[in-house]
Design an enzyme around this catalytic site. Structure first.
Site, mmCIF file in Angstrom:
data_model
loop_
_atom_site.group_PDB
_atom_site.id
_atom_site.type_symbol
_atom_site.label_atom_id
_atom_site.label_comp_id
_atom_site.label_asym_id
_atom_site.label_seq_id
_atom_site.Cartn_x
_atom_site.Cartn_y
_atom_site.Cartn_z
ATOM 1 N N HIS A 1 0.882 -1.177 0.000
ATOM 2 C CA HIS A 1 0.000 0.000 0.000
ATOM 3 C C HIS A 1 0.917 1.224 0.000
ATOM 4 O O HIS A 1 2.017 1.179 0.567
ATOM 5 C CB HIS A 1 -0.831 -0.060 1.281
ATOM 6 N N ASP B 1 3.364 -4.140 8.345
ATOM 7 C CA ASP B 1 2.095 -3.441 8.128
ATOM 8 C C ASP B 1 0.982 -4.462 8.384
ATOM 9 O O ASP B 1 0.741 -5.351 7.551
ATOM 10 C CB ASP B 1 2.047 -2.899 6.699
ATOM 11 N N GLN C 1 -4.202 -5.213 7.323
ATOM 12 C CA GLN C 1 -5.180 -6.188 6.810
ATOM 13 C C GLN C 1 -5.080 -7.517 7.548
ATOM 14 O O GLN C 1 -5.728 -8.487 7.144
ATOM 15 C CB GLN C 1 -4.977 -6.398 5.298
ATOM 16 N N LYS D 1 -10.345 -0.168 10.542
ATOM 17 C CA LYS D 1 -10.486 -1.423 9.788
ATOM 18 C C LYS D 1 -10.815 -2.586 10.715
ATOM 19 O O LYS D 1 -10.942 -3.723 10.276
ATOM 20 C CB LYS D 1 -9.193 -1.725 9.024
ATOM 21 N N CYS E 1 -4.775 2.428 -3.485
ATOM 22 C CA CYS E 1 -3.502 2.957 -2.959
ATOM 23 C C CYS E 1 -2.353 1.989 -3.223
ATOM 24 O O CYS E 1 -1.472 1.806 -2.373
ATOM 25 C CB CYS E 1 -3.598 3.277 -1.470
HETATM 26 C C1 LIG Z 1 -2.284 -2.851 3.740
HETATM 27 C C2 LIG Z 1 -2.614 -1.442 4.152
HETATM 28 N N1 LIG Z 1 -1.660 -0.683 4.673
HETATM 29 C C3 LIG Z 1 -1.888 0.586 5.067
HETATM 30 C C4 LIG Z 1 -3.129 1.143 4.940
HETATM 31 C C5 LIG Z 1 -3.341 2.553 5.385
HETATM 32 O O1 LIG Z 1 -4.295 2.612 6.386
HETATM 33 P P1 LIG Z 1 -4.785 4.049 6.921
HETATM 34 O O2 LIG Z 1 -5.267 4.811 5.736
HETATM 35 O O3 LIG Z 1 -5.873 3.709 7.888
HETATM 36 O O4 LIG Z 1 -3.619 4.692 7.573
HETATM 37 C C6 LIG Z 1 -4.169 0.390 4.381
HETATM 38 C C7 LIG Z 1 -5.507 0.968 4.169
HETATM 39 O O5 LIG Z 1 -6.205 0.617 3.239
HETATM 40 C C8 LIG Z 1 -3.906 -0.942 3.998
HETATM 41 O O6 LIG Z 1 -4.863 -1.716 3.469
#
Ligand SMILES: Cc1ncc(COP(=O)(O)O)c(C=O)c1O
Length: 442
Positions: free
Chosen positions: A156, A233, A236, A259, A399
């Protein structure tokens, strides 16, 4: 009110997975799901972007404002003490939820902020070390030209751009582990890419586009072997499966509350104590200092060291309520159910002519989501068509532009399931997708 996690023994007494009957009971806890959209009952399949809140979470936040609202840590009055207790109890609950210690659990606004915090403080580490400021260990954390930061091709943007910027600030080089055509990491190449120059290895536990669950232990072992900092990260994964940061032995992990059934505006950064103790702060200001003169400041240890200014108190309390809800339902059970729903989606989509599903085949190591391309129809049209039938999905590049480019696509449609989705939701979604190409005469 102390918010405590449910003992694992309670989870053991429950059936191994959820089923439709239990999901229908769970759904009663989620008022937002009980509505018509475009004249049809809402089918919410966009939890990978943002999940919905159960009543216990909504009530925890409301109860905080009705009973205890005050600034934490600095008031001498009754409400300030109550608010501080609720805030710090919430931290303990969330620390337990991920197998971390209390002082290793930092509140952030979301995962993105957590990742920026790490990348920013790592470059400040270099500045401090160069000036002889702070702990001698900072020099080992500092990056310089010739050092390498390794990510993966499926990140992401939140776990890519902060590292691009860290590389820019320090002169380090950014490298990545590629994926294969099936959407899994090329682990056969990972051992060559992660080497003696690697200072940071940052990767996603589960891909928000491919659904792939990455081999965390193998990657951590490769990072450990070369002395790299390992950043996970967990956006998910934390909402959908048991995450034990100590067992996984990562140095840092991040995730977002929104999430995992909690409100927006709150996230978590886990960091190993020995690192948090020496890293320079990210944001500076009130609530994170011991003494301040007109020339300089001394900083508190973690977690306060990384929590400058007035915090997201009610959101933290609500996040703890969400963690309790997930623990009580049973994360292993949730994961099994979502694996079933995800498999149903992937198999169903693959049987529809003109659909290309991204990521590993059904039955592989994947979470309960499916991103797909519909031949001849733009993802935004697919999303609108599904919305007209009350089905909420996400469209776009999610993203992850480099990943889409690698797959020869600019945008896809993504359906993502959570503990409140039934097999009927998936079937309605599949029925609707089956009609897309005919509708658009593709
Ligand atoms: C794998 C992953 N990393 C990071 C993020 C970023 O999350 P946030 O926008 O809540 O900071 C997301 C959000 O879709 C994600 O799916």
């Amino acid at each position: 009110m102390a918010l405590v996690s449910t003992p694992a023994s309670l989870e053991q007494a429950l059936p191994a997975t959820l089923d439709n009957a239990e999901v229908l009971r769970i759904r009663n806890d989620f008022p937002v799901l009980d509505q018509l959209v475009n004249g049809r009952p809402l089918v919410y399949l966009d939890s990978g972007a943002t999940s919905q809140n159960p009543l216990s979470v909504i009530e925890a936040e409301q109860e905080f404002y009705e009973q205890r609202n005050a600034a934490v840590h600095r008031g001498a009055h009754h409400l300030a003490v109550e608010a501080t207790e609720a805030f710090e109890d919430a931290r303990q609950t969330v620390a337990d939820f991920i197998g971390a210690d209390y002082s290793e659990t930092i509140w952030t606004s979301n995962a993105t902020e957590g990742l920026n915090l790490i990348s920013y403080t790592l470059s400040t580490a270099g500045l401090w070390a160069a000036q002889g400021r702070g702990d001698a260990g900072l020099a080992d954390l500092a990056l310089k030209p010739g050092d390498e930061i390794v990510v993966t091709e499926m990140e992401h943007h939140a776990n890519l751009i902060p590292w691009q910027e860290l590389a820019f600030r320090t002169g380090a080089t950014l490298r990545y582990i590629p994926i294969d055509d099936a959407g899994s990491l090329r682990m056969d190449q990972a051992g060559d890419i992660i080497g003696s120059r690697t200072k940071v290895l940052a990767f996603t536990h589960a891909s928000n586009v491919l659904g792939t669950i990455n081999p965390v232990r193998e990657l951590v072992a490769l990072g450990r072997a070369v002395g790299a900092l390992v950043v996970l990260d967990a956006c998910q994964s934390a909402p959908h499966m048991v995450l034990d940061v100590k067992k996984l032995d990562v140095d840092f992990a991040v995730f977002s509350g929104h999430k995992m059934l909690a409100p927006t505006g709150i996230g978590v950064l886990y960091g190993k104590q020995e690192l948090l103790d020496i890293l320079p702060p990210f944001l500076t200001g009130g609530s994170m200092i011991t003494t301040v003169t007109m020339e300089r400041a001394e900083y508190l240890p973690a977690p306060q060291r990384f929590e400058a200014g007035t915090q997201r108190i009610s959101q933290a309390v609500a996040l703890a309520a969400a963690a309790n809800y997930l623990t009580e339902t049973g994360l292993d059970r949730i994961h099994r159910w979502e694996t079933e729903l995800g498999g149903r989606m992937v198999t169903g989509l693959e049987s529809i002519p003109g659909i290309r599903v991204l990521g590993p085949a059904a039955g592989g190591e994947r979470i309960g989501l499916a991103a797909f391309d519909v031949e001849g129809v733009h993802a935004h049209d697919v999303g609108q068509f599904l919305d007209s039938r009350g089905i909420a999905v996400r469209v776009g590049h999610h993203c992850a532009q480099p990943l889409h480019r690698r797959l020869g696509l600019t945008a896809t449609t993504r359906a993502s399931a959570y503990l409140y989705n039934t097999t009927d939701d998936v079937d309605q979604f599949l029925d609707a997708v089956a009609g897309v190409r005919a509708y658009f005469r593709a």
